[in-house]
Design a protein around this motif. Sequence first.
Motif, short mmCIF file in Angstrom:
data_model
loop_
_atom_site.label_atom_id
_atom_site.label_comp_id
_atom_site.label_asym_id
_atom_site.label_seq_id
_atom_site.Cartn_x
_atom_site.Cartn_y
_atom_site.Cartn_z
N LEU A 465 0.83 -1.20 0.00
CA LEU A 465 0.00 0.00 0.00
C LEU A 465 0.87 1.26 0.00
CD1 LEU A 465 -2.77 -0.97 2.60
CD2 LEU A 465 -3.01 -0.87 0.11
N PHE A 466 1.94 1.23 0.80
CA PHE A 466 2.81 2.40 0.87
C PHE A 466 3.47 2.68 -0.48
CE2 PHE A 466 6.99 4.34 1.64
CZ PHE A 466 6.59 5.50 2.29
N LEU A 467 3.99 1.65 -1.14
CA LEU A 467 4.63 1.82 -2.45
C LEU A 467 3.62 2.30 -3.49
CD1 LEU A 467 6.91 -1.36 -2.50
CD2 LEU A 467 7.64 1.02 -2.23
N THR A 468 2.40 1.78 -3.41
CA THR A 468 1.35 2.21 -4.33
C THR A 468 1.00 3.67 -4.10
OG1 THR A 468 0.44 -0.03 -4.33
CG2 THR A 468 -0.98 1.72 -5.16
N MET A 469 0.94 4.09 -2.83
CA MET A 469 0.66 5.49 -2.51
C MET A 469 1.73 6.40 -3.10
SD MET A 469 0.68 7.34 1.26
CE MET A 469 2.47 7.23 1.37
N ILE A 470 3.01 6.05 -2.94
CA ILE A 470 4.09 6.86 -3.47
C ILE A 470 4.00 6.96 -4.99
CG2 ILE A 470 6.60 7.05 -3.71
CD1 ILE A 470 5.51 7.65 -0.90
N ALA A 471 3.72 5.83 -5.65
CA ALA A 471 3.59 5.83 -7.11
C ALA A 471 2.44 6.74 -7.56
CB ALA A 471 3.36 4.41 -7.61
N SER A 472 1.31 6.67 -6.86
CA SER A 472 0.15 7.50 -7.23
C SER A 472 0.44 8.98 -7.03
CB SER A 472 -1.07 7.09 -6.39
OG SER A 472 -1.41 5.75 -6.61
N PHE A 513 -5.21 8.89 -3.75
CA PHE A 513 -3.86 9.45 -3.75
C PHE A 513 -3.54 10.17 -5.06
CE2 PHE A 513 -3.32 6.39 -0.24
CZ PHE A 513 -2.93 7.30 0.72
N GLY A 514 -4.20 9.76 -6.14
CA GLY A 514 -4.05 10.52 -7.38
C GLY A 514 -4.60 11.92 -7.24
N ILE A 515 -5.68 12.07 -6.50
CA ILE A 515 -6.29 13.39 -6.28
C ILE A 515 -5.47 14.23 -5.30
CG2 ILE A 515 -8.28 14.53 -5.19
CD1 ILE A 515 -10.02 12.31 -6.44
N ILE A 516 -5.02 13.59 -4.21
CA ILE A 516 -4.29 14.32 -3.17
C ILE A 516 -2.95 14.83 -3.69
CG2 ILE A 516 -3.24 14.08 -0.89
CD1 ILE A 516 -6.28 14.36 -0.97
#
Length: 654
Positions: A465-472, A513-516
């Motif tokens: 989840l953390f890696l996905t958040m950073i990518a987004s 996370f794409g929006i944020i």
Amino acid sequence: MNHFEEALSEEKQQELLEKYDPEAGTRKLKGIIKWIVFIGLVAFSLFHVYTGIFGMLTAQLQRSVHLGFALALIFLLFPASKKNLGKKHKVAWYDLILAALSIIVGSYWPVMIDELVSRTGNLTTLDFYVGLGAILLVLEATRRAVGLPITIIAVVFILYALYGPYMPGFIAHRGVSLDRLVQTMFFTTEGILGTPLGVSSTFIFLFLLFGSFLIKTGVGEYFNDLSIAVAGRSVGGPAKVAVFSSALQGTISGSSVANVVTSGAFTIPMMKNLGYKKEFAGAVEAASSTGGQIMPPIMGAAAFLMVEFIGGGITYWDIAKAAAIPAVLYFAGIWIMTHFEAKRIGLRGLTKEEMPSLKMVLSKLYLLIPIIAIIILMMSGMSVIRAALWSIVITVVVSALKKETRVGFRGIIDALADGARSALGVAAATAAAGIIVGVVTKTGLGLKMANGLLDLSGGLLLPTLFLTMIASLILGMGSPTTANYVITSTIAAPAIILLGVPDLSAHLFVFYFGIIADITPPVALAAMAAAAISGGEPFRTGVESSKLAISAFIIPYMFVLSPELLMIDTTWTYLIWVCFTAFIGMIAISAGVIGFWMRNLTWYERILAFGSGLALIYPEKISDIVGLVIFFGLLALQYLYKRNSAANKQQISG
């Protein structure tokens, strides 16, 4: 009214939009070319209204006509460089050629459909050059109307497809020839004419058109007045007005930057006049405006894509319903933090003289009927397209109730043109996103990246989840939410789903996370636009925005770990309890972030408050008990301090 005295002029608002929102940097045409473009915009809208009423064309026809309209209008409206915006009334000769080529590309499928179907998979020389031209035109139109980041990403994916054998490690593949790539991109529904553009040419366009008609009724300005009437007199009223107004503006605006400029032009000067620091005032508006895209029932354009990408019979209403609790928690967090900040520095609300007339505000409540109507229509099971069409009709009828809101024939024509104009950037972004999806499908990159993420995270959920958040967040820096969601949903979301997370939770995770990314430094376009209005330091405004939007960094983890927050597989009694504890948790987190509750908090009280908030948002019995014990313990300390402080003051005065 006094609170509008320092509001930005329309000219300044347009200047800021052109600087921070690529979709706003259009020419102001004159003469015959102005009318040609205007007629083209109206025709673009009428095409979608017609197909919405009488039925969509086949996928290739609907999407190629939509693409041809969008590309041609982009080349006529958007100059090749922002430096040319000084010549807004002129169209360069090469743009006329590009517009003509766009019409040829857009009409190729309708004219040649019988031949193209009969020789599927066998490209002629003409087919090849038309398809190659379509790719190049989409890339250039995207660069102009959307921005450079998403264009660069699309080019990188094309190069990845062509030079696969030379790629390192696990992402290497056999390679795709240029002929095969062109065929996939324009002569199948897996490339440019794929699902993203399909959603743009159906659902998204009609909802943007609905928003355009709402704006014509003056509902945007009414949102400001309604927000002031609701929250203006409370402590730190203008900041709460910004939160409430931006949540409402999100129902008619799909752009964080546009939301910042339109509502922030009024709310930011109000906050500054009251005593909020420049950076905090800008941050409140930026965080609130960005959250407008996650506020149901009318969320950002990416929510429509989510329906198609998840599949399995899920509807747009299912997504809007699932996003409701997280969205309310997001805005509740910002609201509470502005309240604590106002109490901390001793700010008042607006005076009676600064408030709009309550009678006037109540007399225009009817303007909310179309928004209520579209909610009811979608809840009743009506298709999204039909709901949008009927809502447009209801908007026109409702506007006629009073002269000052009446749209009229000219207003209808202008709304058709404005709706089409607002759809151009989305069309370009979804076409470019189609290129990316086509490459992912053709090369199997999605599965490769999903497996790569799992290997990197050791197959553990939280690191994934953390890696996905950073990518987004990285992909969202400068890219529109629509394209960002398409990329992350095809590359990153599958890794989360492979770990047993429900599809809806995984897709909403990358969507959030794409929006944020719009308020996350160092790019933070929405925060930059807010700083330009407030006069604050841009980077500090971005940092303050991220602090205010802290719930948006926490809640996605929570609804992945416990899908009950998305109303998945839960009962009403449990859902009420989850909402109650989550709201209490937001109070604790807000106190911890601001450092104030009933008094200034010590460093360890802030840590305890933040920890109890996390425990309360996470819907588990043990975490709820621990969170509630800490929460009420801190609350008791605050109350005792306040009572003792009042008693001491009374003794001193006595």
